[in-house]
Every structure is written in structure tokens, then in C-alpha cells.
Design an enzyme around this catalytic site. Structure first.
Site, short mmCIF file in Angstrom:
data_model
loop_
_atom_site.label_atom_id
_atom_site.label_comp_id
_atom_site.label_asym_id
_atom_site.label_seq_id
_atom_site.Cartn_x
_atom_site.Cartn_y
_atom_site.Cartn_z
N HIS A 31 0.86 -1.19 0.00
CA HIS A 31 0.00 0.00 0.00
C HIS A 31 0.90 1.23 0.00
O HIS A 31 1.55 1.53 1.00
CB HIS A 31 -0.92 -0.01 1.23
CG HIS A 31 -1.95 -1.09 1.15
ND1 HIS A 31 -2.42 -1.78 2.25
CD2 HIS A 31 -2.58 -1.60 0.06
CE1 HIS A 31 -3.32 -2.67 1.83
NE2 HIS A 31 -3.43 -2.59 0.52
N GLU A 34 1.46 3.97 2.79
CA GLU A 34 1.84 3.59 4.15
C GLU A 34 3.36 3.69 4.34
O GLU A 34 4.06 2.72 4.57
CB GLU A 34 1.30 2.19 4.46
CG GLU A 34 -0.23 2.20 4.45
CD GLU A 34 -0.87 0.82 4.52
OE1 GLU A 34 -2.10 0.76 4.48
OE2 GLU A 34 -0.15 -0.19 4.61
N HIS A 129 2.79 -3.01 7.05
CA HIS A 129 1.79 -1.99 6.71
C HIS A 129 1.79 -0.89 7.76
O HIS A 129 2.46 -1.00 8.78
CB HIS A 129 0.39 -2.62 6.69
CG HIS A 129 0.15 -3.54 5.55
ND1 HIS A 129 -0.72 -3.27 4.53
CD2 HIS A 129 0.68 -4.76 5.27
CE1 HIS A 129 -0.73 -4.27 3.66
NE2 HIS A 129 0.12 -5.20 4.10
N GLU A 202 1.66 -4.30 11.50
CA GLU A 202 1.08 -2.96 11.37
C GLU A 202 1.77 -2.02 12.33
O GLU A 202 2.15 -2.41 13.42
CB GLU A 202 -0.42 -3.00 11.74
CG GLU A 202 -1.29 -3.84 10.83
CD GLU A 202 -1.77 -3.07 9.61
OE1 GLU A 202 -1.45 -1.86 9.50
OE2 GLU A 202 -2.44 -3.67 8.76
#
Ligand SMILES: [Zn+2]
Length: 289
Positions: A31, A34, A129, A202
Site C-alpha cells: 500500500h 503507508e 503496513h 502494522e
């Protein structure tokens, strides 16, 4: 609980022959918006290529394959989530097209090839991420019927929690939402054998809270990179626990490491960030990461 995890891991985990090299596969920035994921990845790489004694031992025992940017065209264009052609690549792991999702197709082929190579044992896949609403670093893992496998999967995040004061085990969760079926973690979790672990790592876009603190601390590029370094060093703890690596480092190195990076050290996680209630709220708001 922690004792049980340790015993299961030590006794049952390694059925593969000694000569197999362990392999850790890391990807980031599927992504493109990010960007904290890139700083984490940078921290991992900086640590692994350094002269730090832990890094030297890891290089002797473990192969690390790192793809720091899975979506370079999206990053170049300044996209938040999609590739040049408008695809969310993290929903296409099941059947990536060499034409429409070339980076994903190539990386998937490499991973599949390595998972079939008898000389190596692909044990970890971690996709990095960043999260727009949660605090701290945390992980997503898969759900399995086999309770023993569930416990083995929790070992790495628990160890990371001991090493990184900004990593939260209580924010870490395991799921099988239909909407996540095309993600790297979910797809590879089904493809690799049951001694492999696939996680999404994350990290908050903005802040973390450590155990006992009352105010969130804003993340900086440096603290993101530090989390990356802590992820890398946690592989030593993991492989020591599994008897792949015998620890013959000087005692002062071992102890200083543990002391300087223990955030509470009670094995229950230092997750003082958001919790299950926040995840529910997030679900209702349709937050993605
Ligand atoms: Zn993401």
C-alpha cells in the site's frame, strides 16, 4: 500460558532436517501511502547488515529475503492504496496476473519456488503496513483449527513485545475475514506448511503508548526504524527458543539486550494502545489498512 507455548515450541516444532536453512521473507509498501512501513523495513535491513553481534549470528543461521517496495509505481505516483492500474495489490494474491500485477506475480512466484526448495525452510512471511486509526505496532495472524499451531503462531509477537516497548500484543489479533482472503498473509498462510508463520505487521501512522504511560508519543522516522531493528533482533530470541541457535555470546551482550528493550516484561504484552473495542469501532467505520 507462556510456559505452555514454550514447551510446545521446543518439543514439537522442528521436524525438518538440521541441514535446511531457515528463511524469513519480508515485504513492505504494497500500500503505497503507508510510508512508515518503509522506515520499519529500513530498520530491519540496517540491523541485519550491521556489525552488531546479534546480526552476525542471524546471518550465519537464517536467510532473509526482503522486498522493500511491492508497489513502486503506486509510490511514484503518490497513490494512497492502489497501483498504477488502480488495483489494491493486497487483494490479488490468489491469482495475480503478470500483466496487471507484475510485482506481485513475480514475488508470489519466488515465494512459491522457495517453499518447494528442499534446501531451505520458509518459516516466516511478514508483510509490513501502517494503520491509520490504531496506536502502537501490532500484528495480524491467521486462524487455525489446531490449537497447538495457534499457540506457536503467538510466539513471535510475544517475543517482539518483550523487545519493543512500542509493540502491543493486546492489539495483535488473528482473523479470517472474507474481505482479507486476497492478502499476502492469508493466502500464504494457506499455501505454506504448518510450520510456517504469516503475519501482517502494522504500525500506527501517528503514535504509540508504552506500559505505564498516560500520553501517546508521536512516532518519528527514527522510532519506526527502531521497531524494525527490534523485529530483526527478535528472530534471534525465536531461534534460540527453538534450539536452532545456541547462544554462546558473551553474557554482557545477552543481558544488556534484554534489559534495554524490555517493556514491562510480564509476557502479557504492553498493549496500552487501543484494543478490541477499537477494532469493533474500526470495523463499523470500514477502516482499511
Ligand atoms: Zn496496508
Amino acid at each position: 500460558m507462556w510456559r505452555i507455548v514454550q514447551r510446545v515450541t521446543l518439543a514439537d516444532h522442528h521436524q525438518s532436517p538440521e541441514k535446511e536453512k531457515k528463511l524469513v521473507f519480508l515485504t513492505a509498501r504494497v500500500h503505497p501511502g503507508e510510508s512508515p512501513a518503509s522506515f520499519i523495513c529500513q530498520g530491519v535491513i540496517d540491523f541485519l547488515v550491521s556489525q552488531h553481534p546479534v546480526a552476525q549470528i542471524l546471518r550465519d543461521h537464517v536467510i532473509f529475503k526482503i522486498v522493500p517496495m511491492l508497489n513502486p509505481d503506486g509510490v511514484y505516483l503518490g497513490n494512497y492504496r492502489c497501483s498504477l492500474m488502480g488495483f489494491d495489490l493486497n487483494r490479488h494474491w490468489q491469482d495475480p496476473s503478470p500483466w496487471a500485477h507484475p510485482t506481485l506475480h513475480a514475488v508470489k512466484q519466488l515465494i512459491v519456488q522457495m517453499s518447494q526448495d528442499p534446501r531451505v525452510s520458509l518459516e516466516f512471511y511478514i508483510d509490513v503496513h501502517a494503520h491509520s486509526t490504531m496506536l502502537n505496532g501490532f500484528m495480524y495472524g491467521n486462524v487455525f483449527e489446531d490449537e497447538e499451531r495457534v499457540q506457536r503462531q503467538a510466539v513471535f509477537p510475544r517475543l517482539l513485545c518483550q523487545n519493543a516497548p512500542d509493540f502491543s500484543f493486546s492489539n495483535t489479533s488473528f482473523n479470517r475475514d472474507v474481505v482479507k482472503a486476497g492478502t499476502g498473509r492469508r493466502f500464504l498462510g494457506g499455501l505454506l506448511d504448518d510450520t510456517s508463520y504469516c503475519y501482517t505487521l502494522e504500525v500506527s501512522f501517528y503514535s504509540y503508548m508504552t506500559a505505564g504511560s498516560t500520553a501517546p508519543v508521536p512516532y518519528t522516522e527514527e522510532t519506526y526504524m527502531k521497531l524494525g531493528r527490534n523485529v530483526a533482533r527478535t528472530f534471534l530470541d525465536y531461534y534460540k527458543l527453538n534450539n536452532l541457535i545456541k547462544d554462546n555470546r558473551p553474557t554482557h551482550i545477552q543481558s544488556s539486550e534484554v534489559k534495554s528493550h524490555t517493556g514491562g516484561g510480564n509476557g502479557k504484552g504492553n498493549g496500552v494502545g487501543r484494543d478490541a473495542a477499537d477494532r469493533e469501532r474500526e470495523k463499523s467505520q470500514g477502516v482499511r489498512h
